[in-house]
Design a protein around this motif. Structure first.
Motif, PDB file in Angstrom:
ATOM      1  N   ARG A   1       1.352  -6.853  -6.140  1.00  0.00           N
ATOM      2  CA  ARG A   1       0.019  -6.249  -5.982  1.00  0.00           C
ATOM      3  C   ARG A   1       0.195  -4.953  -5.203  1.00  0.00           C
ATOM      4  O   ARG A   1       0.688  -4.950  -4.077  1.00  0.00           O
ATOM      5  N   ILE A   2      -0.217  -3.837  -5.802  1.00  0.00           N
ATOM      6  CA  ILE A   2      -0.004  -2.516  -5.212  1.00  0.00           C
ATOM      7  C   ILE A   2      -1.322  -1.753  -5.199  1.00  0.00           C
ATOM      8  O   ILE A   2      -2.061  -1.737  -6.186  1.00  0.00           O
ATOM      9  N   PHE A   3      -1.600  -1.117  -4.060  1.00  0.00           N
ATOM     10  CA  PHE A   3      -2.811  -0.307  -3.923  1.00  0.00           C
ATOM     11  C   PHE A   3      -2.413   1.084  -3.474  1.00  0.00           C
ATOM     12  O   PHE A   3      -1.649   1.241  -2.515  1.00  0.00           O
ATOM     13  N   ALA A   4      -2.913   2.112  -4.157  1.00  0.00           N
ATOM     14  CA  ALA A   4      -2.620   3.502  -3.798  1.00  0.00           C
ATOM     15  C   ALA A   4      -3.817   4.115  -3.079  1.00  0.00           C
ATOM     16  O   ALA A   4      -4.951   4.038  -3.559  1.00  0.00           O
TER      17      ALA A   4
ATOM     18  N   ALA B   1     -13.616   0.588  -0.080  1.00  0.00           N
ATOM     19  CA  ALA B   1     -14.166  -0.731  -0.385  1.00  0.00           C
ATOM     20  C   ALA B   1     -13.182  -1.559  -1.211  1.00  0.00           C
ATOM     21  O   ALA B   1     -13.020  -2.771  -0.987  1.00  0.00           O
ATOM     22  N   LYS B   2     -12.495  -0.913  -2.146  1.00  0.00           N
ATOM     23  CA  LYS B   2     -11.514  -1.615  -2.973  1.00  0.00           C
ATOM     24  C   LYS B   2     -10.318  -2.058  -2.137  1.00  0.00           C
ATOM     25  O   LYS B   2      -9.768  -3.145  -2.352  1.00  0.00           O
ATOM     26  N   LEU B   3      -9.921  -1.224  -1.191  1.00  0.00           N
ATOM     27  CA  LEU B   3      -8.817  -1.604  -0.307  1.00  0.00           C
ATOM     28  C   LEU B   3      -9.204  -2.807   0.536  1.00  0.00           C
ATOM     29  O   LEU B   3      -8.420  -3.761   0.685  1.00  0.00           O
TER      30      LEU B   3
ATOM     31  N   VAL C   1       0.844  -1.192   0.000  1.00  0.00           N
ATOM     32  CA  VAL C   1       0.000   0.000   0.000  1.00  0.00           C
ATOM     33  C   VAL C   1       0.880   1.242   0.000  1.00  0.00           C
ATOM     34  O   VAL C   1       1.769   1.387   0.844  1.00  0.00           O
ATOM     35  N   ILE C   2       0.634   2.138  -0.956  1.00  0.00           N
ATOM     36  CA  ILE C   2       1.360   3.398  -1.043  1.00  0.00           C
ATOM     37  C   ILE C   2       0.356   4.548  -1.083  1.00  0.00           C
ATOM     38  O   ILE C   2      -0.850   4.321  -1.115  1.00  0.00           O
ATOM     39  N   GLU C   3       0.856   5.788  -1.090  1.00  0.00           N
ATOM     40  CA  GLU C   3      -0.033   6.952  -1.128  1.00  0.00           C
ATOM     41  C   GLU C   3      -0.364   7.370  -2.557  1.00  0.00           C
ATOM     42  O   GLU C   3      -1.520   7.421  -2.953  1.00  0.00           O
TER      43      GLU C   3
ATOM     44  N   VAL D   1      -5.147   2.428   7.536  1.00  0.00           N
ATOM     45  CA  VAL D   1      -5.140   1.185   6.750  1.00  0.00           C
ATOM     46  C   VAL D   1      -5.236  -0.019   7.684  1.00  0.00           C
ATOM     47  O   VAL D   1      -6.026  -0.946   7.453  1.00  0.00           O
ATOM     48  N   ALA D   2      -4.447  -0.006   8.752  1.00  0.00           N
ATOM     49  CA  ALA D   2      -4.449  -1.128   9.694  1.00  0.00           C
ATOM     50  C   ALA D   2      -5.820  -1.319  10.328  1.00  0.00           C
ATOM     51  O   ALA D   2      -6.290  -2.448  10.482  1.00  0.00           O
TER      52      ALA D   2
END
Length: 221
Positions: free
Chosen positions: A88-91, A126-128, A65-67, A155-156
């Motif tokens: 797999r990366i989520f911004a 929701a996607k996260l 997970v990044i910004e 996030v946690a």
């Protein structure tokens, strides 16, 4: 004849072995889960490649997970060089939660709690949640500053509510997007600390209190 492997190659092999070991520990079955691409893959990966990476496997991978979305391609490249297949990366696109811009009502309750803090983008959250639900581990690589710590804590908290078997979440402050910096961050990852997010949240509360005070009619600086 010198049979030593180049340093960068040894580092890649060492990192790959480390991440494989971490995945085996995280799923508790001694397996080595293959990374699966998100439905919305980073640029540079086609949808066909993303589907192929995750097809026919119920195994879980690490979610990074990044910004900033603009960092996705560079991070994916660094992770790939370090042996992470189809990372797999989520911004988050910045903060996931925020207080309303309007200062009335104030939204600061007893104990200086932010009572009106709401999702910035419910669809992104929701996607996260969906992405985290299929991960063995979530590594939060937001910026190495106070705001990055605040986002990491959000996030946690979100991931902890996804299910009873929510993946563990670790913090790996990102100081650079080159392979060496990314590797250092991941190998030094640590549990999320609420205390680390306190400075950013405290500053936001104080800023709101000051703004509300000096925006009232009859109050001058």
């Amino acid at each position: 004849m010198d049979t030593k492997e180049p340093t960068d190659k040894r580092k890649r092999i060492g990192f790959a072995a480390h991440t494989a070991s971490a995945r085996r520990q995280s799923n508790g079955r001694g397996e080595d889960p293959r990374p699966q691409a998100l439905e919305g893959p980073a640029r540079g990966h086609t949808r066909a490649q993303a589907r192929a990476a995750g097809r026919g496997s119920g195994r879980k991978a690490t979610l990074f997970v990044i910004e900033a979305p603009g960092k996705t391609v560079a991070l994916a490249s660094a992770l790939t060089q370090l042996g992470e297949r189809n990372p797999r990366i989520f911004a988050t696109c910045g903060h996931l939660f925020a207080m309303p811009r309007a200062l009335d009502p104030l939204g600061i309750g007893e104990g200086l709690l932010e009572t009106l803090r709401r999702p910035v983008d419910a669809e992104r959250i929701a996607k996260l949640n969906q992405a985290a639900a299929s991960a063995a581990e979530v590594i939060v690589m937001t910026d190495a500053d106070e705001e990055g710590e605040a986002i990491a804590l959000d996030v946690a908290c979100l991931v902890a509510r996804t299910s009873q078997n929510a993946p563990r979440v670790r913090r790996a402050p990102l100081t650079g997007l080159d392979p060496a910096s990314v590797e250092r961050a991941i190998l030094a990852r640590r549990p999320i600390e609420a205390a680390a997010a306190a400075p950013a949240r405290s500053r936001a509360i104080v800023d709101r209190l000051i703004g509300a005070t000096f925006s009232r009619a009859g109050v001058s600086v």
